[in-house]
Write a protein that holds these residues in place. Structure first.
Motif, PDB file in Angstrom:
ATOM      1  N   LEU A 219       0.825  -1.210   0.000  1.00 47.29           N
ATOM      2  CA  LEU A 219       0.000   0.000   0.000  1.00 47.29           C
ATOM      3  C   LEU A 219       0.859   1.259   0.000  1.00 47.29           C
ATOM      4  N   VAL A 220       1.913   1.250   0.810  1.00 44.78           N
ATOM      5  CA  VAL A 220       2.764   2.436   0.930  1.00 44.78           C
ATOM      6  C   VAL A 220       3.401   2.792  -0.406  1.00 44.78           C
ATOM      7  N   SER A 221       3.975   1.796  -1.065  1.00 40.38           N
ATOM      8  CA  SER A 221       4.669   2.071  -2.322  1.00 40.38           C
ATOM      9  C   SER A 221       3.704   2.554  -3.394  1.00 40.38           C
ATOM     10  N   GLU A 222       2.524   1.936  -3.451  1.00 36.79           N
ATOM     11  CA  GLU A 222       1.537   2.348  -4.451  1.00 36.79           C
ATOM     12  C   GLU A 222       0.998   3.750  -4.163  1.00 36.79           C
ATOM     13  N   SER A 223       0.703   4.032  -2.897  1.00 37.02           N
ATOM     14  CA  SER A 223       0.127   5.346  -2.557  1.00 37.02           C
ATOM     15  C   SER A 223       1.154   6.460  -2.694  1.00 37.02           C
ATOM     16  N   ASN A 224       2.422   6.170  -2.414  1.00 38.54           N
ATOM     17  CA  ASN A 224       3.459   7.188  -2.566  1.00 38.54           C
ATOM     18  C   ASN A 224       3.675   7.564  -4.031  1.00 38.54           C
ATOM     19  N   ILE A 225       3.376   6.643  -4.922  1.00 36.53           N
ATOM     20  CA  ILE A 225       3.480   6.933  -6.354  1.00 36.53           C
ATOM     21  C   ILE A 225       2.285   7.756  -6.822  1.00 36.53           C
ATOM     22  N   SER A 226       1.093   7.404  -6.321  1.00 33.57           N
ATOM     23  CA  SER A 226      -0.131   8.014  -6.841  1.00 33.57           C
ATOM     24  C   SER A 226      -0.575   9.268  -6.094  1.00 33.57           C
ATOM     25  N   THR A 227       0.010   9.561  -4.927  1.00 34.06           N
ATOM     26  CA  THR A 227      -0.434  10.731  -4.163  1.00 34.06           C
ATOM     27  C   THR A 227      -0.171  12.024  -4.925  1.00 34.06           C
ATOM     28  N   THR A 228      -1.075  12.967  -4.798  1.00 35.95           N
ATOM     29  CA  THR A 228      -0.920  14.257  -5.464  1.00 35.95           C
ATOM     30  C   THR A 228      -0.303  15.304  -4.539  1.00 35.95           C
ATOM     31  N   ASP A 229      -0.181  14.982  -3.247  1.00 36.19           N
ATOM     32  CA  ASP A 229       0.374  15.938  -2.295  1.00 36.19           C
ATOM     33  C   ASP A 229       1.238  15.199  -1.270  1.00 36.19           C
ATOM     34  N   PRO A 230       2.464  14.823  -1.659  1.00 31.95           N
ATOM     35  CA  PRO A 230       3.331  14.074  -0.744  1.00 31.95           C
ATOM     36  C   PRO A 230       3.684  14.845   0.526  1.00 31.95           C
ATOM     37  N   GLU A 231       3.770  16.177   0.440  1.00 30.95           N
ATOM     38  CA  GLU A 231       4.095  16.971   1.625  1.00 30.95           C
ATOM     39  C   GLU A 231       2.974  16.894   2.659  1.00 30.95           C
ATOM     40  N   GLU A 232       1.739  16.863   2.196  1.00 27.49           N
ATOM     41  CA  GLU A 232       0.611  16.739   3.113  1.00 27.49           C
ATOM     42  C   GLU A 232       0.633  15.373   3.801  1.00 27.49           C
ATOM     43  N   SER A 233       0.985  14.343   3.042  1.00 31.88           N
ATOM     44  CA  SER A 233       1.103  12.996   3.615  1.00 31.88           C
ATOM     45  C   SER A 233       2.185  12.970   4.687  1.00 31.88           C
ATOM     46  N   LEU A 234       3.314  13.602   4.406  1.00 30.14           N
ATOM     47  CA  LEU A 234       4.406  13.649   5.387  1.00 30.14           C
ATOM     48  C   LEU A 234       3.961  14.363   6.655  1.00 30.14           C
ATOM     49  N   GLU A 235       3.183  15.424   6.511  1.00 32.21           N
ATOM     50  CA  GLU A 235       2.687  16.164   7.668  1.00 32.21           C
ATOM     51  C   GLU A 235       1.744  15.301   8.509  1.00 32.21           C
ATOM     52  N   ARG A 236       0.937  14.488   7.871  1.00 31.97           N
ATOM     53  CA  ARG A 236       0.048  13.603   8.636  1.00 31.97           C
ATOM     54  C   ARG A 236       0.864  12.610   9.464  1.00 31.97           C
ATOM     55  N   HIS A 237       1.946  12.107   8.889  1.00 35.87           N
ATOM     56  CA  HIS A 237       2.824  11.199   9.638  1.00 35.87           C
ATOM     57  C   HIS A 237       3.479  11.940  10.816  1.00 35.87           C
ATOM     58  N   ARG A 238       3.864  13.197  10.589  1.00 34.68           N
ATOM     59  CA  ARG A 238       4.474  13.966  11.667  1.00 34.68           C
ATOM     60  C   ARG A 238       3.506  14.138  12.835  1.00 34.68           C
ATOM     61  N   GLN A 239       2.227  14.341  12.522  1.00 36.15           N
ATOM     62  CA  GLN A 239       1.228  14.496  13.571  1.00 36.15           C
ATOM     63  C   GLN A 239       1.132  13.239  14.435  1.00 36.15           C
ATOM     64  N   VAL A 240       1.182  12.074  13.799  1.00 30.98           N
ATOM     65  CA  VAL A 240       1.166  10.818  14.569  1.00 30.98           C
ATOM     66  C   VAL A 240       2.360  10.779  15.504  1.00 30.98           C
ATOM     67  N   MET A 241       3.534  11.061  14.963  1.00 33.28           N
ATOM     68  CA  MET A 241       4.759  11.043  15.770  1.00 33.28           C
ATOM     69  C   MET A 241       4.676  12.002  16.949  1.00 33.28           C
ATOM     70  N   GLU A 242       4.217  13.214  16.699  1.00 32.69           N
ATOM     71  CA  GLU A 242       4.169  14.223  17.757  1.00 32.69           C
ATOM     72  C   GLU A 242       3.176  13.846  18.859  1.00 32.69           C
ATOM     73  N   HIS A 243       2.053  13.269  18.503  1.00 33.80           N
ATOM     74  CA  HIS A 243       1.069  12.898  19.516  1.00 33.80           C
ATOM     75  C   HIS A 243       1.531  11.696  20.333  1.00 33.80           C
ATOM     76  N   ILE A 244       2.264  10.792  19.705  1.00 33.88           N
ATOM     77  CA  ILE A 244       2.844   9.680  20.473  1.00 33.88           C
ATOM     78  C   ILE A 244       3.891  10.228  21.435  1.00 33.88           C
ATOM     79  N   ARG A 245       4.715  11.140  20.957  1.00 33.89           N
ATOM     80  CA  ARG A 245       5.754  11.737  21.801  1.00 33.89           C
ATOM     81  C   ARG A 245       5.145  12.522  22.960  1.00 33.89           C
ATOM     82  N   ALA A 246       4.008  13.179  22.695  1.00 32.35           N
ATOM     83  CA  ALA A 246       3.370  14.009  23.727  1.00 32.35           C
ATOM     84  C   ALA A 246       2.449  13.210  24.647  1.00 32.35           C
ATOM     85  N   ARG A 247       2.376  11.899  24.435  1.00 34.05           N
ATOM     86  CA  ARG A 247       1.527  11.028  25.264  1.00 34.05           C
ATOM     87  C   ARG A 247       0.052  11.412  25.149  1.00 34.05           C
TER      88      ARG A 247
END
Length: 283
Positions: A219-247
């Motif tokens: 899924l990751v490889s296919e979606s990374n090819i077809s996504t129209t906004d990779p920066e937005e996808s990266l930001e969504r991943h950052r949000q997951v990381m930050e909320h895990i870090r912030a408990r």
């Protein structure tokens, strides 16, 4: 937790049934070429038959070629052929019938979550919209809970692993100049999700991340090819990381949902009635 494992059971059953549709939809009228086998030491009968079965050349109830015919086709001895057939027997894909040969078993008998079988699915049966949809539905039901648990249990070394994977994603997103660097972006993306599974400090979730790794990569490889906004996808991943870090378990749950909804959008997949937590009150 009971709901999660109930979802796992449902999706395992779904994975079995979609294989039948997958076999019907894949081209099955041209023979699989033995030259596609990648084993440099000797031709792999197991890989050859796996490709043939997953692409629909042989379906449940069909007999695969006889041992003697496989010996002649691959110019290998009978012992080597039997050893390779044993690989397919061990994961439930074929059965040996004395005096008749080897027959493809019904899909329900396949060890669908065995890493070998999962790897064959991703290499020989993709891209397939139905299987992508079922994998995504499974992840939507499970990964938000995993992120929520990670937000409660992650230790310092887990946060480092998540952050390193995220930084690798960013570097190979912005600086990618070739196909290899774009592939590395997907590799780090998978490592990001696996690190979150491990951050739960639950041996079942940790082991499940290894089993699911090929499917997640699909899924990751296919979606990374077809996504129209990779920066937005990266930001969504950052949000997951930050909320895990912030408990923040609740926010980590919702952020993980957002990541997977972005994947669904990139792949053009309707999420349907997935997301167990959609109607649940999060603690």
């Amino acid at each position: 937790m009971a709901q999660i494992f109930g979802a796992i059971k449902r999706h395992i059953a779904c994975m079995c049934t979609i294989l039948q549709d997958m076999a019907k939809s894949c081209p099955g009228d041209s023979p699989v070429n033995a030259k596609s086998v990648k084993n440099p030491q000797r031709p792999s009968v197991a890989e050859f038959l796996a490709e043939a079965i997953f692409s629909g050349v042989y379906r449940p109830g069909d007999f695969v070629p006889r041992e003697i015919d496989l010996c002649e086709q691959f110019t290998i001895n009978r012992s080597a052929v039997r050893s390779d057939l044993r690989r397919l027997v061990d994961v439930g894909i074929i059965e040996r019938i004395s005096g008749h040969g080897s027959k493809v078993r019904e899909y329900e008998e396949w060890n669908i979550l065995d890493p070998v079988v999962t790897d064959w699915i991703t290499r020989y049966a993709s891209p397939n919209p139905r299987i992508q949809r079922e994998i995504l539905a499974f992840r939507l039901d499970v990964e938000p809970y995993v992120a929520m648990t990670a937000a409660r249990r992650a230790k310092a070394r887990d946060l480092v692993a998540i952050e390193e994977a995220f930084e690798g994603m960013g570097k190979n997103l912005y600086d990618a100049t070739c196909a290899e660097e774009r592939r590395l972006h997907s590799d780090y993306d998978v490592a990001f999700h696996v690190a979150i599974f491990k951050a739960t400090h639950n041996i079942v979730w940790s082991q499940l991340s290894h089993i699911l790794r090929p499917s997640i990569y699909l899924l990751v490889s296919e979606s990374n090819i077809s996504t129209t906004d990779p920066e937005e996808s990266l930001e969504r991943h950052r949000q997951v990381m930050e909320h895990i870090r912030a408990r923040n378990p609740r926010e980590a749950f919702l952020a993980a949902q957002a990541v997977l909804e972005g994947t669904a959008k990139a792949l053009g997949i309707e999420t349907g009635d997935s997301r167990l937590g959609k109607e649940l009150e999060l603690l």
